[in-house]
Design a protein around this motif. Structure first.
Motif, PDB file in Angstrom:
ATOM      1  N   VAL A  91       9.649   2.829 -19.538  1.00  0.00           N
ATOM      2  CA  VAL A  91       9.408   4.099 -20.227  1.00  0.00           C
ATOM      3  C   VAL A  91       8.141   4.023 -21.068  1.00  0.00           C
ATOM      4  CG1 VAL A  91      10.288   5.670 -21.989  1.00  0.00           C
ATOM      5  CG2 VAL A  91      11.833   4.783 -20.235  1.00  0.00           C
ATOM      6  N   ALA A  92       7.973   2.942 -21.815  1.00  0.00           N
ATOM      7  CA  ALA A  92       6.808   2.799 -22.691  1.00  0.00           C
ATOM      8  C   ALA A  92       5.511   2.753 -21.885  1.00  0.00           C
ATOM      9  CB  ALA A  92       6.945   1.550 -23.546  1.00  0.00           C
ATOM     10  N   GLY A 116       5.001   3.840 -18.759  1.00  0.00           N
ATOM     11  CA  GLY A 116       4.802   5.120 -18.093  1.00  0.00           C
ATOM     12  C   GLY A 116       4.258   6.181 -19.040  1.00  0.00           C
ATOM     13  N   LEU A 117       4.806   6.254 -20.236  1.00  0.00           N
ATOM     14  CA  LEU A 117       4.340   7.239 -21.218  1.00  0.00           C
ATOM     15  C   LEU A 117       2.911   6.946 -21.662  1.00  0.00           C
ATOM     16  CD1 LEU A 117       7.515   7.773 -23.460  1.00  0.00           C
ATOM     17  CD2 LEU A 117       6.534   9.346 -21.771  1.00  0.00           C
ATOM     18  N   MET A 156       0.602   8.037 -18.900  1.00  0.00           N
ATOM     19  CA  MET A 156       0.550   9.498 -18.860  1.00  0.00           C
ATOM     20  C   MET A 156      -0.314  10.050 -19.991  1.00  0.00           C
ATOM     21  SD  MET A 156       3.674  12.251 -19.239  1.00  0.00           S
ATOM     22  CE  MET A 156       4.431  11.897 -17.652  1.00  0.00           C
ATOM     23  N   MET A 157      -0.171   9.477 -21.188  1.00  0.00           N
ATOM     24  CA  MET A 157      -0.925   9.963 -22.342  1.00  0.00           C
ATOM     25  C   MET A 157      -2.427   9.794 -22.137  1.00  0.00           C
ATOM     26  SD  MET A 157      -0.666   8.739 -26.321  1.00  0.00           S
ATOM     27  CE  MET A 157      -1.387   7.115 -25.963  1.00  0.00           C
ATOM     28  N   ALA A 187       4.784   9.002 -13.511  1.00  0.00           N
ATOM     29  CA  ALA A 187       4.185   9.694 -14.654  1.00  0.00           C
ATOM     30  C   ALA A 187       2.843  10.311 -14.281  1.00  0.00           C
ATOM     31  CB  ALA A 187       4.021   8.723 -15.813  1.00  0.00           C
TER      32      ALA A 187
END
Length: 278
Positions: free
Chosen positions: A41-42, A44-45, A48-49, A153
């Motif tokens: 999750v970390a 991927g985010l 994406m950011m 992502a």
């Protein structure tokens, strides 16, 4: 006169025996499910950011990039592939998966040997090679989940962030190389622990240190006029072929895969021949 014999069971040993009889892989995967989820999750985010900033890039951005950073992929921020190769897949994301491989690989053998749990595991009908391979297979699954999270992502914002010029095959090829990079450093940490019997902290520090050193070498080699040094680092085979632009690079994939296989084979061989009491 009746004699009653009581048997004391070591807490958790019955469950451990059942796990060994079935699959140590699934047990390792289950025990690390939260760790793998957080990493996926970390990462991927974060991808994406940084990818989402692409529409804000203008012609002046390239001029603002320090010359020393050009070797890290920031030599072309005007195209989608060039921007992602530098800002996403050239900077933080590869370091994150390197640290994932180092941290998780250090847990596979070294943490158990540190705690004495390794002796309990090997008291059950499971070979040392099988133990190492099952543990590493769980690490590999985590690496695949992280790469899939990054791929998902980026595909989710592909249109909105103006990344349509990069094909889905290009994104997939880069995600595959990301997983292979993580697997290589995971194999390195696992092998160091299996070969030396060093503690978890030492194994992690050594692997992470080598990762950062080779990353810096790959980035700064052009600045000292020694581009050939890049071929000595795994990061060259991870991103040097520009998979976002050119798609799958069979030679680079093969080199990363063979190196990983050799490390795991060496670790398994040494673990089988090492006196774990020393």
């Amino acid at each position: 006169m009746t004699t009653t014999t009581s048997t004391t069971t070591v807490p958790g040993s019955a469950a451990l025996a059942r796990a060994c009889n079935r699959s140590l892989f699934t047990k390792t995967l289950y025990d690390n499910r939260r760790v793998f989820t957080v990493w996926a999750v970390a990462t991927g985010l974060l991808a994406m950011m940084y990818a989402g900033f692409y529409p804000q890039i203008n012609a002046d951005t390239m001029a603002a990039v320090p010359e020393a950073m050009r070797g890290f992929g920031l030599n072309d921020t005007t195209t989608a592939a060039g921007y992602l190769q530098g800002a996403v897949f050239g900077l933080l994301v590869p370091l994150l998966v390197t640290f994932y491989g180092a941290a998780t690989g250090a847990r596979m053998i070294s943490a158990d040997e540190d705690s004495g749990y390794l002796d309990l595991l090997l008291a059950h009908p499971i070979s040392r090679t099988r133990l190492l391979l099952h543990r590493y297979a769980a690490l590999a699954t985590g690496a695949a989940v992280i790469a899939a999270a990054v791929l998902g992502a980026l595909l989710a914002i592909r249109t909105s962030a103006g990344l349509d010029t990069i094909t889905i095959a290009g994104f997939t090829a880069q995600a595959l190389n990301l997983a292979l990079l993580s697997l290589l450093f995971g194999a390195l940490a696992t092998a160091i622990g299996a070969v030396t019997g060093a503690g978890r902290a030492i194994v992690f520090g050594t692997t992470a240190g080598l990762g950062v050193a080779t990353y810096a070498l790959h980035g700064f080699a052009p600045q000292i006029g020694a581009d050939w040094l890049r071929y000595l680092t795994p990061f060259h085979y991870y991103i040097g072929g520009q998979p976002l632009t050119h798609g799958f690079q069979p030679a680079d994939i093969a080199i990363l895969t063979v190196t990983t296989t050799v490390l795991i084979a060496a670790g398994a061989w040494r673990l089988n021949h090492r006196d774990l009491g020393r």
